[in-house]
Write a protein that holds these residues in place. Structure first.
Motif, PDB file in Angstrom:
ATOM      1  N   GLN A  78       0.830  -1.297  -0.086  1.00 33.95           N
ATOM      2  CA  GLN A  78      -0.078  -0.119  -0.069  1.00 33.95           C
ATOM      3  C   GLN A  78       0.925   1.356  -0.003  1.00 33.95           C
ATOM      4  OE1 GLN A  78      -2.366  -0.704   3.376  1.00 33.95           O
ATOM      5  NE2 GLN A  78      -2.966  -2.697   2.810  1.00 33.95           N
ATOM      6  N   ARG A  79       0.247   2.497  -0.400  1.00 32.30           N
ATOM      7  CA  ARG A  79       1.001   3.620  -0.295  1.00 32.30           C
ATOM      8  C   ARG A  79       2.191   4.024   0.732  1.00 32.30           C
ATOM      9  NH1 ARG A  79      -2.297   8.372  -3.489  1.00 32.30           N
ATOM     10  NH2 ARG A  79      -3.533   7.038  -4.760  1.00 32.30           N
ATOM     11  N   GLY A  80       3.187   4.089   0.431  1.00 32.44           N
ATOM     12  CA  GLY A  80       4.190   4.648   1.560  1.00 32.44           C
ATOM     13  C   GLY A  80       4.869   3.508   2.312  1.00 32.44           C
ATOM     14  N   CYS A  81       4.583   2.236   1.936  1.00 31.36           N
ATOM     15  CA  CYS A  81       5.416   1.140   2.805  1.00 31.36           C
ATOM     16  C   CYS A  81       5.882   0.120   1.816  1.00 31.36           C
ATOM     17  CB  CYS A  81       4.458   0.747   3.652  1.00 31.36           C
ATOM     18  SG  CYS A  81       2.932  -0.363   3.159  1.00 31.36           S
ATOM     19  N   GLY A  82       6.659  -0.784   2.363  1.00 31.62           N
ATOM     20  CA  GLY A  82       7.335  -1.806   1.475  1.00 31.62           C
ATOM     21  C   GLY A  82       8.037  -1.306   0.341  1.00 31.62           C
ATOM     22  N   ARG A  83       8.010  -1.877  -0.636  1.00 32.31           N
ATOM     23  CA  ARG A  83       8.489  -1.349  -2.006  1.00 32.31           C
ATOM     24  C   ARG A  83       8.014  -0.273  -2.833  1.00 32.31           C
ATOM     25  NH1 ARG A  83       8.766  -7.799  -2.943  1.00 32.31           N
ATOM     26  NH2 ARG A  83       6.917  -7.042  -1.473  1.00 32.31           N
ATOM     27  N   SER A  84       6.722   0.186  -2.163  1.00 36.52           N
ATOM     28  CA  SER A  84       5.997   1.307  -2.849  1.00 36.52           C
ATOM     29  C   SER A  84       6.641   2.703  -2.490  1.00 36.52           C
ATOM     30  CB  SER A  84       4.660   1.617  -2.271  1.00 36.52           C
ATOM     31  OG  SER A  84       3.927   0.443  -3.016  1.00 36.52           O
ATOM     32  N   ARG A  85       6.543   3.574  -3.305  1.00 40.97           N
ATOM     33  CA  ARG A  85       7.302   4.876  -3.188  1.00 40.97           C
ATOM     34  C   ARG A  85       6.374   6.230  -3.086  1.00 40.97           C
ATOM     35  NH1 ARG A  85       9.751   2.115  -0.914  1.00 40.97           N
ATOM     36  NH2 ARG A  85      12.298   1.420  -1.044  1.00 40.97           N
ATOM     37  N   PRO A  86       6.464   7.251  -2.584  1.00 44.19           N
ATOM     38  CA  PRO A  86       7.760   7.687  -1.597  1.00 44.19           C
ATOM     39  C   PRO A  86       7.554   6.840  -0.382  1.00 44.19           C
ATOM     40  CG  PRO A  86       6.212   9.429  -1.621  1.00 44.19           C
ATOM     41  CD  PRO A  86       5.949   8.278  -3.050  1.00 44.19           C
ATOM     42  N   HIS A  87       8.616   6.351   0.163  1.00 45.68           N
ATOM     43  CA  HIS A  87       8.729   5.637   1.510  1.00 45.68           C
ATOM     44  C   HIS A  87       8.220   6.583   2.652  1.00 45.68           C
ATOM     45  CE1 HIS A  87       9.597   1.990   3.623  1.00 45.68           C
ATOM     46  NE2 HIS A  87      10.024   2.839   4.541  1.00 45.68           N
ATOM     47  N   ALA A  88       7.223   5.838   3.594  1.00 45.41           N
ATOM     48  CA  ALA A  88       6.675   6.567   4.727  1.00 45.41           C
ATOM     49  C   ALA A  88       6.140   7.863   4.536  1.00 45.41           C
ATOM     50  CB  ALA A  88       8.009   6.808   5.932  1.00 45.41           C
ATOM     51  N   SER A  89       5.541   8.103   3.217  1.00 46.16           N
ATOM     52  CA  SER A  89       4.906   9.231   2.849  1.00 46.16           C
ATOM     53  C   SER A  89       3.598   9.187   3.298  1.00 46.16           C
ATOM     54  CB  SER A  89       5.068   9.477   1.507  1.00 46.16           C
ATOM     55  OG  SER A  89       4.225  10.760   1.142  1.00 46.16           O
ATOM     56  N   VAL A  90       2.920  10.397   3.975  1.00 46.97           N
ATOM     57  CA  VAL A  90       1.464  10.510   4.309  1.00 46.97           C
ATOM     58  C   VAL A  90       0.849  11.448   3.288  1.00 46.97           C
ATOM     59  CG1 VAL A  90       1.847   9.480   6.564  1.00 46.97           C
ATOM     60  CG2 VAL A  90       1.816  11.898   5.866  1.00 46.97           C
ATOM     61  N   ASP A  91       1.555  11.879   2.501  1.00 42.43           N
ATOM     62  CA  ASP A  91       0.566  12.791   1.577  1.00 42.43           C
ATOM     63  C   ASP A  91      -0.125  12.140   0.551  1.00 42.43           C
ATOM     64  OD1 ASP A  91       1.999  15.089   2.641  1.00 42.43           O
ATOM     65  OD2 ASP A  91       3.655  14.772   1.251  1.00 42.43           O
ATOM     66  N   ASP A  92      -1.359  12.551   0.335  1.00 42.45           N
ATOM     67  CA  ASP A  92      -2.457  11.973  -0.603  1.00 42.45           C
ATOM     68  C   ASP A  92      -2.380  10.183  -0.125  1.00 42.45           C
ATOM     69  OD1 ASP A  92      -3.062  13.856  -2.368  1.00 42.45           O
ATOM     70  OD2 ASP A  92      -1.298  14.054  -3.168  1.00 42.45           O
ATOM     71  N   ASN A  93      -2.459  10.073   0.947  1.00 46.60           N
ATOM     72  CA  ASN A  93      -2.408   8.801   1.707  1.00 46.60           C
ATOM     73  C   ASN A  93      -3.462   8.520   2.735  1.00 46.60           C
ATOM     74  OD1 ASN A  93      -1.678   6.248   2.550  1.00 46.60           O
ATOM     75  ND2 ASN A  93       0.387   6.399   2.663  1.00 46.60           N
ATOM     76  N   THR A  94      -4.823   8.158   1.961  1.00 46.68           N
ATOM     77  CA  THR A  94      -5.918   8.011   3.009  1.00 46.68           C
ATOM     78  C   THR A  94      -6.635   6.604   2.797  1.00 46.68           C
ATOM     79  OG1 THR A  94      -7.883   8.894   1.680  1.00 46.68           O
ATOM     80  CG2 THR A  94      -6.404  10.434   3.068  1.00 46.68           C
ATOM     81  N   THR A  95      -7.399   6.373   3.546  1.00 43.99           N
ATOM     82  CA  THR A  95      -8.469   4.939   3.252  1.00 43.99           C
ATOM     83  C   THR A  95      -8.925   5.058   1.743  1.00 43.99           C
ATOM     84  OG1 THR A  95      -8.940   4.904   5.502  1.00 43.99           O
ATOM     85  CG2 THR A  95     -10.185   3.447   4.069  1.00 43.99           C
ATOM     86  N   TRP A  96      -9.261   6.360   1.429  1.00 41.32           N
ATOM     87  CA  TRP A  96     -10.036   6.285   0.214  1.00 41.32           C
ATOM     88  C   TRP A  96      -9.039   6.171  -1.074  1.00 41.32           C
ATOM     89  CZ3 TRP A  96     -14.165   4.405   1.530  1.00 41.32           C
ATOM     90  CH2 TRP A  96     -14.475   4.325   2.838  1.00 41.32           C
ATOM     91  N   HIS A  97      -7.836   6.601  -0.772  1.00 41.28           N
ATOM     92  CA  HIS A  97      -6.827   6.576  -1.823  1.00 41.28           C
ATOM     93  C   HIS A  97      -6.417   5.077  -2.240  1.00 41.28           C
ATOM     94  CE1 HIS A  97      -5.879  10.947  -0.998  1.00 41.28           C
ATOM     95  NE2 HIS A  97      -5.705  10.668  -2.200  1.00 41.28           N
ATOM     96  N   LEU A  98      -6.671   4.454  -1.040  1.00 40.98           N
ATOM     97  CA  LEU A  98      -6.591   2.943  -0.800  1.00 40.98           C
ATOM     98  C   LEU A  98      -7.404   2.057  -1.864  1.00 40.98           C
ATOM     99  CD1 LEU A  98      -4.557   1.938   2.406  1.00 40.98           C
ATOM    100  CD2 LEU A  98      -3.619   2.746   0.085  1.00 40.98           C
ATOM    101  N   VAL A  99      -8.598   2.457  -1.528  1.00 40.54           N
ATOM    102  CA  VAL A  99      -9.613   1.790  -2.069  1.00 40.54           C
ATOM    103  C   VAL A  99      -9.737   1.921  -3.627  1.00 40.54           C
ATOM    104  CG1 VAL A  99     -12.257   1.950  -2.491  1.00 40.54           C
ATOM    105  CG2 VAL A  99     -11.212   1.944  -0.148  1.00 40.54           C
ATOM    106  N   ARG A 100      -9.315   3.401  -4.116  1.00 41.65           N
ATOM    107  CA  ARG A 100      -9.064   3.332  -5.390  1.00 41.65           C
ATOM    108  C   ARG A 100      -7.886   2.774  -5.961  1.00 41.65           C
ATOM    109  NH1 ARG A 100     -10.508   8.971  -3.756  1.00 41.65           N
ATOM    110  NH2 ARG A 100      -8.443   9.724  -4.162  1.00 41.65           N
ATOM    111  N   ASP A 101      -7.009   2.704  -5.323  1.00 35.04           N
ATOM    112  CA  ASP A 101      -5.692   1.807  -5.725  1.00 35.04           C
ATOM    113  C   ASP A 101      -5.994   0.430  -6.059  1.00 35.04           C
ATOM    114  OD1 ASP A 101      -4.140   4.320  -5.384  1.00 35.04           O
ATOM    115  OD2 ASP A 101      -3.242   3.511  -3.723  1.00 35.04           O
TER     116      ASP A 101
END
Length: 329
Positions: A78-101
């Protein structure tokens, strides 16, 4: 539950290790790129695995809960963690962003409907995704249900779980001055987003350590420090999501929206002694959902890696495999 499960480690119960047949970085907007992989049978039953946290990332072990000859296994960080980038970022990172992803992944991979498999925060996200896109979900397999309610957050960060683990709670709470301890999520937020990398890492390790120490009944006490980069992403993302209570419209949103998914079959696997996500949430969910089967696992806590939990999850994936025709696969 398989009677032999308690005599085997979780690893022994899993399918053999496999490697992905597809790996990619998917641009999801807002400056984020997420890591996506596919394993198993490209023509098999599609299943998407939603990891916990938020911020936990997926692992190779998560591929092994499914028969690779029968399943097309989709994992992503998911956004901001693991191999996703940018690492540890909370910008544009909400539940509803993840549902869309999740929907973008489904569309990109050309999948019509799939099984959704998630535990802890992954169960939260599974439920919210299913309620937003019920026509895309054939079956839900959930573990250690978390409904993102204030009561659950207060249990874990307000001293409830600390009644059972007073030594570990004291260590976690003592990082914060007494006059700030009435809001541990807010107090940790101030340190996790201080801009001082060393300070953020120190508090991130304390945050991750509190949760990890309570995850399984197989050990008693601290489990050692998490790697700095992992802990920082995990703690910042969890804290960010919990501080905003998942951006839900109201406290009981998931339970109140069960009618949206009442037609979808589900299997809920819950450790009887889960200290992170107590069984009450799974029970309330199953009481409202006639097509959900709740399997309470005795002598089990929260962790995916516990033998009893693993045995029930594999039993669930095999059951879905047998019902593939009925589910439209």
């Amino acid at each position: 539950m398989d009677k032999s499960a308690g005599q085997k480690s979780a690893t022994q119960l899993l399918y053999p290790p496999i490697e992905p047949f597809d790996k990619r970085m998917l641009d999801v907007g807002g400056g984020h790129q997420i890591y996506v992989e596919q394993c198993g049978n490209p023509g098999g039953i599609p299943v998407v695995v939603l990891h916990g946290g938020p911020g936990g990332g997926c692992s190779p072990a998560m591929r092994r809960y499914f028969d690779p000859k029968e399943y097309r296994i989709v994992l992503f960080d998911q956004r901001g963690c693991g191999r996703s980038r940018p690492h540890a970022s909370v910008d544009d990172n909400t539940t509803w962003h993840l549902v869309r992803d999740i929907e973008l992944i489904r569309e990109t991979l050309g999948i019509d409907r799939w099984v959704v498999f998630g535990g802890s925060w992954g169960a939260t996200l599974s439920l919210l995704y299913a309620q937003a896109h019920p026509e895309r979900v054939a079956h839900l397999i959930l573990r250690g249900v978390f409904l993102m309610t204030r009561a659950e957050l207060d249990w874990f960060y307000g001293g409830g779980a600390g009644q059972f683990w007073p030594d570990l709670w004291s260590r976690f709470a003592s990082m914060i001055p007494l006059d700030e301890q009435s809001d541990m999520i807010g107090a940790y937020h101030k340190r996790l987003f201080s801009g001082d990398r060393m300070l953020e890492t120190r508090f991130a390790r304390a945050w991750a350590g509190w949760e990890n120490a309570l995850a399984t009944i197989d050990h008693d006490g601290p489990v050692g420090e998490a790697p700095a980069d992992y802990a920082r992403a995990f703690a910042r993302l969890e804290n960010h999501y919990f501080r905003h209570q998942g951006w839900l419209e109201h406290d009981q949103q998931i339970l109140n929206n069960v009618p949206l998914i009442s037609h979808i079959p589900a299997t809920i696997v819950q450790g009887r002694y889960d200290m992170v996500c107590p069984p009450a949430a799974s029970w309330k969910l199953s009481e409202r959902w006639s097509r959900a089967e709740l399997r309470l696992v005795p002598l089990a806590g929260h962790a995916l890696s516990e033998p009893g939990i693993t045995a029930e999850l594999i039993r669930a994936t095999r059951a879905v495999q047998r019902q593939a025709g009925l589910l439209g696969f």
